[in-house]
Design a protein around this motif. Sequence first.
Motif, PDB file in Angstrom:
ATOM      1  N   LEU A  23      24.477  22.997 -16.808  1.00 56.30           N
ATOM      2  CA  LEU A  23      25.006  22.352 -16.138  1.00 56.30           C
ATOM      3  C   LEU A  23      24.166  23.132 -14.222  1.00 56.30           C
ATOM      4  O   LEU A  23      24.456  24.371 -14.340  1.00 56.30           O
ATOM      5  N   LEU A  24      23.127  22.416 -13.471  1.00 51.32           N
ATOM      6  CA  LEU A  24      22.747  22.830 -12.740  1.00 51.32           C
ATOM      7  C   LEU A  24      23.409  22.104 -10.733  1.00 51.32           C
ATOM      8  O   LEU A  24      22.857  21.081 -11.082  1.00 51.32           O
ATOM      9  N   CYS A  25      23.678  23.000 -10.248  1.00 48.73           N
ATOM     10  CA  CYS A  25      24.405  22.561  -8.817  1.00 48.73           C
ATOM     11  C   CYS A  25      24.532  23.966  -7.982  1.00 48.73           C
ATOM     12  O   CYS A  25      24.845  24.432  -8.208  1.00 48.73           O
ATOM     13  N   PRO A  26      24.440  22.901  -6.640  1.00 44.89           N
ATOM     14  CA  PRO A  26      24.478  23.805  -5.240  1.00 44.89           C
ATOM     15  C   PRO A  26      25.995  23.520  -5.740  1.00 44.89           C
ATOM     16  O   PRO A  26      26.028  24.877  -4.368  1.00 44.89           O
ATOM     17  N   ASP A  27      26.472  23.231  -5.285  1.00 47.13           N
ATOM     18  CA  ASP A  27      28.743  23.577  -5.670  1.00 47.13           C
ATOM     19  C   ASP A  27      29.282  23.823  -6.116  1.00 47.13           C
ATOM     20  O   ASP A  27      29.270  23.409  -7.191  1.00 47.13           O
ATOM     21  N   VAL A  28      30.052  25.026  -5.626  1.00 45.44           N
ATOM     22  CA  VAL A  28      30.271  25.588  -6.694  1.00 45.44           C
ATOM     23  C   VAL A  28      32.030  25.412  -6.985  1.00 45.44           C
ATOM     24  O   VAL A  28      32.397  25.038  -8.191  1.00 45.44           O
ATOM     25  N   GLY A  29      32.453  24.142  -5.912  1.00 43.02           N
ATOM     26  CA  GLY A  29      33.721  24.017  -6.216  1.00 43.02           C
ATOM     27  C   GLY A  29      33.273  22.733  -7.060  1.00 43.02           C
ATOM     28  O   GLY A  29      34.479  22.540  -7.885  1.00 43.02           O
ATOM     29  N   TYR A  30      32.409  21.905  -7.313  1.00 45.10           N
ATOM     30  CA  TYR A  30      32.387  20.746  -7.674  1.00 45.10           C
ATOM     31  C   TYR A  30      32.116  21.167  -9.432  1.00 45.10           C
ATOM     32  O   TYR A  30      32.431  20.913 -10.621  1.00 45.10           O
ATOM     33  N   ILE A  31      31.447  22.081  -9.935  1.00 46.32           N
ATOM     34  CA  ILE A  31      31.233  23.032 -11.714  1.00 46.32           C
ATOM     35  C   ILE A  31      32.428  23.301 -11.514  1.00 46.32           C
ATOM     36  O   ILE A  31      32.627  23.251 -12.751  1.00 46.32           O
ATOM     37  N   ASP A  32      33.754  24.096 -10.191  1.00 46.58           N
ATOM     38  CA  ASP A  32      34.755  24.362 -10.940  1.00 46.58           C
ATOM     39  C   ASP A  32      35.578  22.610 -11.653  1.00 46.58           C
ATOM     40  O   ASP A  32      36.261  22.882 -12.213  1.00 46.58           O
ATOM     41  N   LEU A  33      35.227  21.843 -11.099  1.00 46.98           N
ATOM     42  CA  LEU A  33      35.733  20.240 -11.447  1.00 46.98           C
ATOM     43  C   LEU A  33      35.274  19.964 -12.607  1.00 46.98           C
ATOM     44  O   LEU A  33      35.938  19.664 -13.362  1.00 46.98           O
ATOM     45  N   VAL A  34      34.205  20.272 -13.203  1.00 45.86           N
ATOM     46  CA  VAL A  34      33.338  20.464 -14.921  1.00 45.86           C
ATOM     47  C   VAL A  34      34.265  21.040 -15.086  1.00 45.86           C
ATOM     48  O   VAL A  34      34.202  20.714 -16.627  1.00 45.86           O
ATOM     49  N   ALA A  35      34.545  22.018 -14.974  1.00 45.72           N
ATOM     50  CA  ALA A  35      34.637  23.158 -15.825  1.00 45.72           C
ATOM     51  C   ALA A  35      36.815  22.899 -15.885  1.00 45.72           C
ATOM     52  O   ALA A  35      36.394  22.464 -18.053  1.00 45.72           O
ATOM     53  N   SER A  36      37.118  22.443 -15.212  1.00 48.47           N
ATOM     54  CA  SER A  36      38.085  22.234 -15.311  1.00 48.47           C
ATOM     55  C   SER A  36      38.061  20.874 -16.319  1.00 48.47           C
ATOM     56  O   SER A  36      39.094  20.723 -17.641  1.00 48.47           O
ATOM     57  N   ALA A  37      37.300  19.887 -16.203  1.00 49.04           N
ATOM     58  CA  ALA A  37      37.407  18.353 -17.118  1.00 49.04           C
ATOM     59  C   ALA A  37      37.072  18.734 -18.395  1.00 49.04           C
ATOM     60  O   ALA A  37      37.964  17.839 -19.289  1.00 49.04           O
ATOM     61  N   ILE A  38      36.244  19.160 -18.661  1.00 54.08           N
ATOM     62  CA  ILE A  38      36.068  20.163 -19.954  1.00 54.08           C
ATOM     63  C   ILE A  38      37.313  20.835 -20.982  1.00 54.08           C
ATOM     64  O   ILE A  38      37.502  19.984 -22.241  1.00 54.08           O
ATOM     65  N   ASP A  39      38.245  21.108 -20.107  1.00 55.81           N
ATOM     66  CA  ASP A  39      38.285  21.700 -19.999  1.00 55.81           C
ATOM     67  C   ASP A  39      40.027  20.983 -20.546  1.00 55.81           C
ATOM     68  O   ASP A  39      40.703  20.518 -21.985  1.00 55.81           O
ATOM     69  N   ARG A  40      40.179  19.734 -20.556  1.00 55.40           N
ATOM     70  CA  ARG A  40      41.268  18.693 -20.260  1.00 55.40           C
ATOM     71  C   ARG A  40      40.929  17.343 -21.793  1.00 55.40           C
ATOM     72  O   ARG A  40      41.559  17.204 -22.117  1.00 55.40           O
ATOM     73  N   MET A  41      39.247  17.687 -21.422  1.00 49.76           N
ATOM     74  CA  MET A  41      39.120  16.497 -22.340  1.00 49.76           C
ATOM     75  C   MET A  41      38.921  16.654 -23.700  1.00 49.76           C
ATOM     76  O   MET A  41      38.959  16.245 -24.614  1.00 49.76           O
ATOM     77  N   LEU A  42      38.531  18.346 -23.671  1.00 49.42           N
ATOM     78  CA  LEU A  42      38.290  19.092 -25.203  1.00 49.42           C
ATOM     79  C   LEU A  42      39.473  18.497 -26.435  1.00 49.42           C
ATOM     80  O   LEU A  42      38.912  17.982 -27.516  1.00 49.42           O
ATOM     81  N   LEU A  64      21.551  17.828 -13.890  1.00 49.24           N
ATOM     82  CA  LEU A  64      21.251  18.504 -12.122  1.00 49.24           C
ATOM     83  C   LEU A  64      21.872  17.708 -11.783  1.00 49.24           C
ATOM     84  O   LEU A  64      21.879  16.136 -11.526  1.00 49.24           O
ATOM     85  N   ALA A  65      23.239  18.080 -10.489  1.00 49.23           N
ATOM     86  CA  ALA A  65      23.875  17.428 -10.017  1.00 49.23           C
ATOM     87  C   ALA A  65      24.218  17.875  -8.491  1.00 49.23           C
ATOM     88  O   ALA A  65      23.872  18.860  -8.456  1.00 49.23           O
ATOM     89  N   ASP A  66      24.319  16.665  -8.352  1.00 49.34           N
ATOM     90  CA  ASP A  66      24.354  17.236  -6.345  1.00 49.34           C
ATOM     91  C   ASP A  66      25.782  16.967  -5.647  1.00 49.34           C
ATOM     92  O   ASP A  66      26.693  17.079  -4.391  1.00 49.34           O
ATOM     93  N   GLY A  67      26.914  16.723  -7.484  1.00 53.01           N
ATOM     94  CA  GLY A  67      28.229  16.574  -6.448  1.00 53.01           C
ATOM     95  C   GLY A  67      28.793  15.606  -6.127  1.00 53.01           C
ATOM     96  O   GLY A  67      29.752  15.128  -6.237  1.00 53.01           O
ATOM     97  N   SER A  68      27.783  14.535  -6.659  1.00 55.09           N
ATOM     98  CA  SER A  68      28.003  12.864  -6.215  1.00 55.09           C
ATOM     99  C   SER A  68      29.026  12.393  -7.331  1.00 55.09           C
ATOM    100  O   SER A  68      29.725  11.375  -7.056  1.00 55.09           O
ATOM    101  N   THR A  69      28.311  12.786  -8.735  1.00 56.17           N
ATOM    102  CA  THR A  69      29.541  11.806 -10.246  1.00 56.17           C
ATOM    103  C   THR A  69      30.624  12.185  -9.855  1.00 56.17           C
ATOM    104  O   THR A  69      30.911  13.470  -9.808  1.00 56.17           O
ATOM    105  N   PRO A  70      31.304  11.825 -10.929  1.00 56.03           N
ATOM    106  CA  PRO A  70      32.925  12.038 -10.651  1.00 56.03           C
ATOM    107  C   PRO A  70      32.173  13.290 -12.135  1.00 56.03           C
ATOM    108  O   PRO A  70      31.719  12.948 -12.735  1.00 56.03           O
ATOM    109  N   PRO A  71      33.085  13.635 -12.244  1.00 53.95           N
ATOM    110  CA  PRO A  71      33.049  15.607 -13.240  1.00 53.95           C
ATOM    111  C   PRO A  71      33.672  14.995 -14.479  1.00 53.95           C
ATOM    112  O   PRO A  71      32.672  15.342 -15.144  1.00 53.95           O
ATOM    113  N   ASP A  72      34.115  14.391 -14.423  1.00 53.97           N
ATOM    114  CA  ASP A  72      34.473  13.806 -16.193  1.00 53.97           C
ATOM    115  C   ASP A  72      33.530  13.165 -16.662  1.00 53.97           C
ATOM    116  O   ASP A  72      32.837  13.119 -18.052  1.00 53.97           O
ATOM    117  N   TRP A  73      32.518  11.941 -16.098  1.00 54.29           N
ATOM    118  CA  TRP A  73      31.098  12.075 -16.573  1.00 54.29           C
ATOM    119  C   TRP A  73      30.402  13.092 -17.581  1.00 54.29           C
ATOM    120  O   TRP A  73      29.890  13.155 -18.283  1.00 54.29           O
TER     121      TRP A  73
END
Length: 439
Positions: free
Chosen positions: A277-296, A249-258
């Motif tokens: 991942l459950l989050c009300p901030d769609v922009g933050y979800i995009d950042l997490v998705a990008s981090a997944i692709d970058r770190m995988l 459960l994320a509110d968008g305040s945690t570094p997306p890489d974490w």
Amino acid sequence: MFCTPLRLSTFTDNFAAALQERLHWSRALDADIDARVAQILADVRQRGDAAVLEYTARFDALHVDSMAGLVLGAEDFAQAFHLLPEAQRNALQFAAHRVRTYHEAQRTACGGDWSYHDEEGTLLGQKVTPLDRVGVYVPGGKAAYPSSVLMNAIPAHVAGVAEIVMMVPTPGGERNPLVLAAAHVAGVTKAFTVGGAQAVAALAFGTASIPKVDKITGPGNAYVASAKRQVFGIVGIDMIAGPSEILVLADGSTPPDWVAMDLFSQAEHDELAQSILLCPDVGYIDLVASAIDRMLPDMPRRDIIAKSLTDRGVLIHTRSMEEACAISNTIAPEHLEVSSRDPHRWEPLLRHAGAIFLGAYTSESLGDYCAGPNHVLPTSTTARFSSPLGVYDFQKRSSLIEVSAQGARTLGHVAYILAQGEGLEAHARSAQMRCHALE
């Protein structure tokens, strides 16, 4: 390398159906596995040690002349511990201390013996006693889990179990020193280098060399899970666990890489593991998705992670954190991270989870190893009615009743009426005989 976790939004009409489809996985074990396990159980029950030796040679390529070649004791555990590098010894002891401290507090909080007298002098109460002997199954070989030794054996030891028997397969005779060292610090009594369904059978039925236990705990493959299910009732078991799960459960305040790495931490277990991942901030979800692709690409188990996230992962855009909490309660995840600036604002809304990790600094992985609470947790929505493994799983409760003469008159009259209503005349007369004890 890229993976594509499913993207869902609670704003769409088909969200509930789409989520349920994503959560689904087949609970049915392969019928062939069940049948083969049933044969192994029956064989070990009938032939005992001889069957255990044959299956150990067949499945683990470990050939010994007698059961003595499969036994490990306190000296083996201590030797493995002292031969470890200092950093590993210290880490094991640190983790064991925290796990033990937590479960000692749990034992106190869960209650012990108690009693009271009613107004007529009748004593009513509860007596808590530990199980006599338990069996702990630990996966062995190269895929070894010393943390599982700590999490299963320490609460049993704290509960007062007198004998803790560990089963750990050693394919080709390869013994994992960390597992044996963990047995040393966790208080394991003895171990047998036996795995699979035959290990469960030996613990459940007993053999000439392996003592029958009262309860079997610990993780294992499909054969171990099937065996535990089939012997339940003959012995107790902890649970039949499904694939590992994490929900963030994320509110968008945690570094997306974490958060991306936390999703990886469960996905790397196996392809059926689920990361949400459950989050009300769609922009933050995009950042997490990008981090997944970058770190995988840098992850050693990237193929497993990619398969898990593509097939079972899901990133969900919610209307609010309140709605995210409600969805989490429906999912009832094994591991629940509240990655928020103010996790204590949301914790009261969360009712169903195996373990709840509060705040950005509390990664689930810390709970797996050394935070203190048990990492054996209910999966597959069973957190709605199940709890983590704990001291209470290695204890049982007996009711205490001592009826006074006056109490026998009062209770006997009530019991007489109810027993006659049930048509149980002997019950009625047994109670009635005490009614006149004072006359």
